[in-house]
Design a protein around this motif. Structure first.
Motif, short mmCIF file in Angstrom:
data_model
loop_
_atom_site.label_atom_id
_atom_site.label_comp_id
_atom_site.label_asym_id
_atom_site.label_seq_id
_atom_site.Cartn_x
_atom_site.Cartn_y
_atom_site.Cartn_z
N VAL A 58 0.85 -1.20 0.00
CA VAL A 58 0.00 0.00 0.00
C VAL A 58 0.88 1.25 0.00
CG1 VAL A 58 -1.75 1.27 1.31
CG2 VAL A 58 -1.80 -1.24 1.27
N LEU A 59 0.61 2.17 -0.91
CA LEU A 59 1.42 3.39 -1.01
C LEU A 59 1.30 4.24 0.25
CD1 LEU A 59 3.18 5.05 -3.10
CD2 LEU A 59 1.10 6.38 -3.49
N VAL A 60 2.41 4.54 0.89
CA VAL A 60 2.36 5.39 2.08
C VAL A 60 3.22 6.65 1.95
CG1 VAL A 60 1.70 3.57 3.71
CG2 VAL A 60 4.14 3.98 3.24
N LYS B 166 -6.59 3.86 8.74
CA LYS B 166 -6.16 2.46 8.73
C LYS B 166 -6.61 1.76 7.45
CE LYS B 166 -6.85 -1.96 11.00
NZ LYS B 166 -7.43 -2.69 12.14
N VAL B 167 -5.68 1.02 6.84
CA VAL B 167 -5.98 0.20 5.67
C VAL B 167 -5.44 -1.19 5.93
CG1 VAL B 167 -5.44 -0.19 3.23
CG2 VAL B 167 -5.83 2.14 4.07
N THR B 168 -6.28 -2.20 5.78
CA THR B 168 -5.80 -3.57 5.94
C THR B 168 -5.20 -4.04 4.62
OG1 THR B 168 -7.52 -4.00 7.56
CG2 THR B 168 -6.40 -5.92 6.61
N PRO B 169 -3.90 -4.32 4.61
CA PRO B 169 -3.28 -4.73 3.35
C PRO B 169 -3.75 -6.10 2.92
CG PRO B 169 -1.71 -4.89 5.16
CD PRO B 169 -2.96 -4.31 5.74
N GLY B 170 -3.68 -6.39 1.63
CA GLY B 170 -4.05 -7.69 1.11
C GLY B 170 -2.90 -8.68 1.25
N THR C 183 -0.86 -10.28 -3.63
CA THR C 183 -1.28 -9.12 -4.42
C THR C 183 -2.79 -8.91 -4.35
OG1 THR C 183 -1.46 -10.48 -6.38
CG2 THR C 183 0.64 -9.35 -6.04
N ALA C 184 -3.42 -9.47 -3.33
CA ALA C 184 -4.86 -9.25 -3.17
C ALA C 184 -5.10 -7.79 -2.81
CB ALA C 184 -5.40 -10.17 -2.07
N PRO C 185 -6.26 -7.25 -3.20
CA PRO C 185 -6.52 -5.82 -2.95
C PRO C 185 -6.58 -5.49 -1.46
CG PRO C 185 -8.43 -6.94 -3.94
CD PRO C 185 -7.31 -7.90 -3.97
N PRO C 186 -6.04 -4.35 -1.06
CA PRO C 186 -6.18 -3.91 0.33
C PRO C 186 -7.62 -3.46 0.60
CG PRO C 186 -4.86 -2.34 -0.95
CD PRO C 186 -5.18 -3.48 -1.86
N SER C 187 -7.89 -3.17 1.87
CA SER C 187 -9.28 -2.95 2.29
C SER C 187 -9.93 -1.71 1.67
CB SER C 187 -9.36 -2.86 3.82
OG SER C 187 -8.56 -1.79 4.30
N PHE D 277 -5.93 -9.73 -19.11
CA PHE D 277 -5.75 -8.96 -17.88
C PHE D 277 -6.47 -9.66 -16.73
CE2 PHE D 277 -5.42 -5.87 -21.33
CZ PHE D 277 -4.28 -5.17 -20.99
N ARG D 278 -5.96 -9.49 -15.54
CA ARG D 278 -6.66 -10.01 -14.35
C ARG D 278 -6.27 -9.21 -13.11
NH1 ARG D 278 -3.44 -15.75 -13.04
NH2 ARG D 278 -1.61 -14.72 -12.14
N ASN D 279 -6.99 -9.47 -12.04
CA ASN D 279 -6.69 -8.89 -10.72
C ASN D 279 -6.37 -7.40 -10.82
OD1 ASN D 279 -6.28 -8.84 -7.96
ND2 ASN D 279 -4.17 -9.55 -8.07
N ILE D 280 -7.36 -6.62 -11.28
CA ILE D 280 -7.18 -5.18 -11.46
C ILE D 280 -7.84 -4.44 -10.31
CG2 ILE D 280 -7.39 -3.27 -13.08
CD1 ILE D 280 -8.01 -5.28 -15.28
N TRP D 281 -7.07 -3.71 -9.57
CA TRP D 281 -7.65 -2.89 -8.50
C TRP D 281 -6.83 -1.60 -8.36
CZ3 TRP D 281 -4.01 -2.02 -4.74
CH2 TRP D 281 -3.05 -3.01 -4.49
N LEU D 282 -7.47 -0.61 -7.75
CA LEU D 282 -6.77 0.65 -7.53
C LEU D 282 -7.21 1.27 -6.23
CD1 LEU D 282 -9.02 3.02 -8.07
CD2 LEU D 282 -8.41 2.71 -10.45
N ARG D 283 -6.42 2.19 -5.79
CA ARG D 283 -6.75 3.00 -4.62
C ARG D 283 -6.66 4.46 -5.06
NH1 ARG D 283 -2.90 3.25 -1.34
NH2 ARG D 283 -4.20 3.83 0.43
N GLU D 284 -7.70 5.23 -4.76
CA GLU D 284 -7.65 6.65 -5.11
C GLU D 284 -6.70 7.37 -4.16
OE1 GLU D 284 -12.08 7.18 -5.18
OE2 GLU D 284 -11.58 8.10 -7.12
N LEU D 285 -5.89 8.25 -4.73
CA LEU D 285 -4.91 8.96 -3.90
C LEU D 285 -5.40 10.38 -3.60
CD1 LEU D 285 -1.61 7.81 -5.61
CD2 LEU D 285 -2.68 6.88 -3.57
#
Lengths: 266, 266, 266, 266
Positions: A218-220, B36-40, B43-47, B258-266
């Motif tokens: 996770v980007l920190v 708080k973010v629970t990491p995956g 390479t599973a997506p974080p929370s 493609f597979r396992n595509i996820w993102l986190r907004e910054l």
């Protein structure tokens, strides 16, 4: 003013003409060809990595003679000493067990025998469960790039401390974007891009140090620009130093473990 | 001049005094507390991730009506159309199989229904083995951030093309630092930090777009600053656009998966 | 005797002739074709798995009314009750946090709503660090196949107990082949093949239960044949029971965690 | 008959008395203590593993002088030769590239210099994409335990062949329980428990060989009992052989790749 707009107009026309005359291959760049690197499986080191710790021994590490500085004055002294002593040290007292190296409280920091500037670093760490401990006292350690820019290591799972002092923080400078800590006792990862500062001949800063950090994926830290060396007390500013310096792991009195440490020079 | 040095001297003394009077807690920052973010695991997506594709269906994607532009003029048209049409589209024709989505050659690009600005993105891709193909013809696709900044997808394992057009390149702008490609047929990963450009009211660039990319865990773009949207022909420059736009995956005529595509907004 | 050897000789000749006349395709078996299963990435469930816990909730589990038996007599009572009550239960009190389920000490065992016979099971567990605890008191729990055949869960990292009671043991019956425990606080895995016992109509054993267990990827039970249900006291023997029964996770008073639980029916 | 029931009754009473008098500790077994093994991370070898191939070279392998037998007669000859020649061989011609070893078609099989009986084996393989090939002709190779019990390696993703000849089959004897193949071009894994056969002095079988196989984490052989050595032609039966023999990887004319090969002796 008229003349200005006329020039703009002509410029625009020329650009359009240029674009119209351009071919796709005009923007192809063939040389130099990027060097081939075979990536590792999972978090195993890629083919061009320098492995700092593979679980077997501490042969790439020494115990430095100096102490990491708390104030800017002591940092300056440290840098002077570094340039004199060439970072001589003794064998580290940390323990190696089950494929991990463990901080020996009171055993002092350890640093790499080899010196580095800008790097991609992978390091795994484990904060031992230690009920009763709190804030900065709970599984504290740190990764010091160039011996002076600290990425904080701490148990920050359900352990509140000041935000710029928790896991993933650039200590006393930049809090992590989010708290991606795993509970104490579990292995965690930092994947880091550290860009060394560049100095002008007169000692002024050409480019400050910057860092990108993923904590457990996770980007920190997002290309965070540093103010200078990490200080325990006071506001930091840059002090010119060598292009390459050791990476230091801190002894902060807690039995933090590290494993699978490798880097690639950038 | 004398007066200047005197001021310097006084300033220095004041600084020293200030530092001496500072306490460690003066540089502690407690608020805001990082979320708080629970990491995956692996390479599973974080929370806090938005999952764009988990292997089951294409419900988060549409086929856009517009075409990604080749020149700056067409990019401008695209942006105008985007603002008019609000990115309407039809159901994508790409296939889903064995937990992967597969480009349908001729089926057109697909884009996210949701729009994004700066993101941390994880995406896995597979370039099918296709002997006889070469250069840009071998398993070509691309990830377009905001529909216009392309991270190239290509088989670059033992397949030479122009350096700024190979896997890991910001197409036609920046070659990857190294070639970390796996052979065709194997799954590969991009882990990306994309920082959207920021514009002033007058349309001029406040902050250009920048990107950091790990290819199979190896750094290939180190906070690379982009010149503007990706162009097939000609030199790029910025065109003001919305703060959030879809992410586009390209159909370049090859059955890239493609597979396992996820993102986190910054 | 002569006649015997003559027959042997003839038999041998016939065999040889038969072999000579056989073709490679004579030993090909085309039907039935094995069913296709898409494997998971890393330890993710394959396509035909039944997911018992994915980190979100306890909807596949109940708190049973009965207690797991300590002696053969109580096991018999349990089996009788099971057949009467059809394993009714109430909502489990265990907690779900950070993608794991946590034993609630005193909250009782939990069991799957669905019943199973022979299975391939994947389960991850974490024994919390708990200095001062020792032997059977340190992070004790268990996986009971069919509610009565227990694979022991315990912290067995630097925590000596009786060998047939440590992690990886078939409790009170078979010690693990080796001790592959990770330290408390780290996630561990069991990958299990459990073969349910088969009974004749008269209640006698046709085939006893057997089990193969990998602990963190290391073989610790190699098709071990069980003597009967797990007993705390006394020597076990089989008691006829249904073909399918729930899988039970034990509450032994320690806050053991579980995650990523899935199985495939065999 | 009356006497029989009387004995039964007395026996039952004695058992009950015995059970009542038994204490929990009566069934604790303390010695021997299972040896400690540090498990590997992901699929990395555990601490007691013998690494047969770590990606660097073929120093643990030779090219044998003999050929793997197609019929029982030739197996017998092979076994005789093995006992004479002590498995002498020459350097293997297979290629090592990108951390994998690749079959050299026509280069012959390779076998381990060291000999093994019962083992836990981890091996990864990759069937190259090869359109036009089909059935047994598509990326065929094999892992021969003790040089004669073959676990089939083949591309069985959308490539039908006889069931007891597809990937995961004990060749010409036992089809896999399911087809857990990944597409050609992707890395796959076998995790195997192979139990060597045991022979009586007179050459008769005391315990036949048995095998448990996970293909990409999915059970495909569940303690399968083998009929004898793998034969291309004809029905197999056992031939007495040494307790330890090399593991052989087959050259079947296809450029199959292998990596990360390790085992633990059982």
């Amino acid at each position: 003013m008229k003349r200005f707009f006329l020039l703009m107009l002509i410029g625009g026309l020329l650009n359009t003409l240029a674009a119209q005359e351009m071919k796709p291959e005009d923007t192809e760049v063939w040389e130099p060809e990027p060097v081939k690197v075979t990536p590792g499986v999972f978090t195993a080191p890629p083919s061009d990595a320098i492995v700092l710790f593979d679980g077997s021994d501490l042969s790439n590490w020494i115990r430095p003679k100096y102490t990491v500085g708390a104030t800017l004055e002591s940092i300056k002294t440290m840098i002077e000493n570094q340039q004199k002593t060439n970072f001589e040290g003794t064998d580290p007292e940390w323990m190696v067990k089950d494929g991990a190296m463990i901080v020996k409280p009171g055993g002092g920091a350890i640093e790499t025998k080899q010196k580095f500037g800008s790097v991609q670093l992978h390091i795994e760490f484990l904060c031992p469960y230690d009920p009763g401990k709190e804030s900065q006292g709970y599984s504290n350690s740190g990764v010091f790039f160039m011996g002076m820019y600290e990425l904080q290591v701490l148990n920050s799972y359900e352990n509140r401390t000041y935000s710029n002092g928790q896991a993933g923080a650039m200590y006393k400078q930049h809090p992590p974007l989010v708290n991606a800590s795993r509970p104490p006792g579990e292995w965690q990862m930092y994947d880091v891009v550290f860009n060394a500062p560049q100095f002008n001949r007169d000692g002024s800063v050409k480019t400050p140090a910057s860092i990108t950090v993923f904590h457990n994926g996770v980007l920190v830290q997002n290309h965070t620009v540093l103010e200078g060396p990490t200080l325990y007390i006071g506001k930091s500013s840059y002090v010119k130093h060598a292009d390459k310096l050791p990476i230091v792991l801190q002894d902060h009195g807690n039995k933090v473990r590290f494993r699978n440490i490798w880097l690639r020079e950038l």
